[in-house]
Enzyme design. Structure first.
Site, short mmCIF file in Angstrom:
data_model
loop_
_atom_site.label_atom_id
_atom_site.label_comp_id
_atom_site.label_asym_id
_atom_site.label_seq_id
_atom_site.Cartn_x
_atom_site.Cartn_y
_atom_site.Cartn_z
N LYS A 137 5.26 13.51 -18.61
CA LYS A 137 5.43 14.57 -17.61
C LYS A 137 4.28 14.54 -16.62
CE LYS A 137 8.14 17.27 -20.84
NZ LYS A 137 8.14 18.21 -21.96
N GLN A 184 4.78 22.98 -24.55
CA GLN A 184 5.40 21.86 -25.26
C GLN A 184 5.69 22.28 -26.70
OE1 GLN A 184 6.22 18.79 -23.80
NE2 GLN A 184 7.31 18.49 -25.73
N ASP A 230 11.00 25.68 -18.05
CA ASP A 230 11.92 25.21 -19.08
C ASP A 230 13.14 26.12 -19.22
OD1 ASP A 230 12.30 23.07 -20.70
OD2 ASP A 230 11.02 23.75 -22.33
#
Ligand code: NAD
Length: 292
Positions: free
Chosen positions: A57, A101, A124
């Site tokens: 990322k 994460q 997200d």
């Protein structure tokens, strides 16, 4: 359909195309706005798979000119300290997207932390406000992996309206939001899961079959209708007899690809799309903020 006529849904190529587009847009707006979009990825502890994802990322951010505010925090960080990190990123004017994460170490309550992310920076799409917007079909930040699957289907002009879609897996990260997205496109959606009876029969009905479970070879050719579109979200690391490890999905690719009309490979299918959608979401938040 004759054997071997399947087409690969190439997530790697589409991810590159999306990233090139974002790179152009960022190059255009960065000088006008005075800063690029910014993404903060919070990684806690030393999970090796997470470390690879986070690195990918960050590299992608660099490539497209997006600022990256990643933080690697110790595995023994307290809930309060991590909440304070999130609050600081919520207040940081240079940050447009925040991602925690997952998975987090067991002593941390991930759901409470996800709720603490500013919904406008929820890259997200897992905040209840954004999930609620999805339920209502309102514009908003959408979970990256299911949004990536939808982009891939759209790129290859795969018709969804009136089609029977079966999604296996009902997680809040993938299965449930994907079911809603397919429904939004007027597919007739069946959600299958660990308690589904006669999974093979349910799958055989599917024009669009999505596996998001995390079990290698769960889907074999006998479960797939000839000509179906097969999307493999699973990522499983397996080792062969020589001890070499590799990534596979939930679908037995060699046999299923012979009867599917389209199929995603693992790796190179849904995985790269997840990264592209994370960057797209962050760029979307930036555009919302500056009215672009
Ligand atoms: P999860 O463990 O939260 O959910 C798995 C789901 O599978 C559950 O809803 C469960 O009911 C269902 N299930 C379990 N066993 C089953 C069985 N035998 N038959 C039918 N259903 C069964 O997992 P998740 O976070 O949704 O991830 C699923 C898979 O997708 C994993 O392999 C994960 O690594 C992968 N994944 C990939 C990406 C990507 O970018 N490609 C992103 C997220 C997750």
């Amino acid at each position: 359909m004759n054997q071997n006529q399947h087409r690969i849904l190439d997530g790697k190529a589409l991810s590159r195309k999306i990233q090139n587009h974002l790179q152009e847009k960022i190059a255009e707006f960065h000088p006008k706005i005075g800063r690029p979009p910014g993404l903060a990825v919070l990684m806690v502890g030393d999970n090796p798979a997470s470390a690879v994802y986070v690195r990918n990322k960050e590299k992608a951010c660099q490539r497209i000119g997006m600022a990256s505010f990643g933080k690697h925090l110790p595995g023994n960080i307290t809930q309060e300290a991590l909440a304070a990190e999130i609050a600081a990123l919520n207040d940081d004017n240079n940050v447009d997207g925040i991602l925690i994460q997952l998975p987090l170490p067991k002593h941390l309550d991930a759901v409470t932390l996800l709720h603490q992310i500013d919904p406008d920076k929820d890259a997200d799409g897992l905040h209840p406000l954004n999930l609620g917007k999805l339920v209502r079909s309102e514009p908003g930040l959408r979970s990256c992996t299911p949004a990536g699957v939808m982009k891939l289907l759209a790129e290859y002009n795969i018709a969804l309206e009136g089609k029977k879609a079966v999604v296996i897996g009902r997680s809040i990260l993938v299965g449930k939001p994907l079911g809603l997205m397919l429904l939004e496109k007027n597919a007739t959606v069946t959600m299958a899961h660990s308690r589904t009876q006669n999974l093979a029969e349910v799958c055989q009905e599917a024009d669009i079959l999505v596996a998001a479970v995390g079990k290698p070879k769960l889907i074999t050719d006998s479960m797939v209708k000839p000509g179906a579109v097969v999307i493999d979200v699973g990522i499983n690391r397996i080792s062969d007899q020589e001890g070499n490890s590799r990534l596979v999905g939930d679908v037995e690719f060699d046999s299923v690809s012979k009867i599917a009309s389209y199929i995603t490979p693992v790796p190179g299918g849904v995985g790269p799309m997840t990264v592209a959608m994370l960057l797209s979401n962050t760029y979307w938040s930036y555009c919302q903020k500056f009215g672009l």
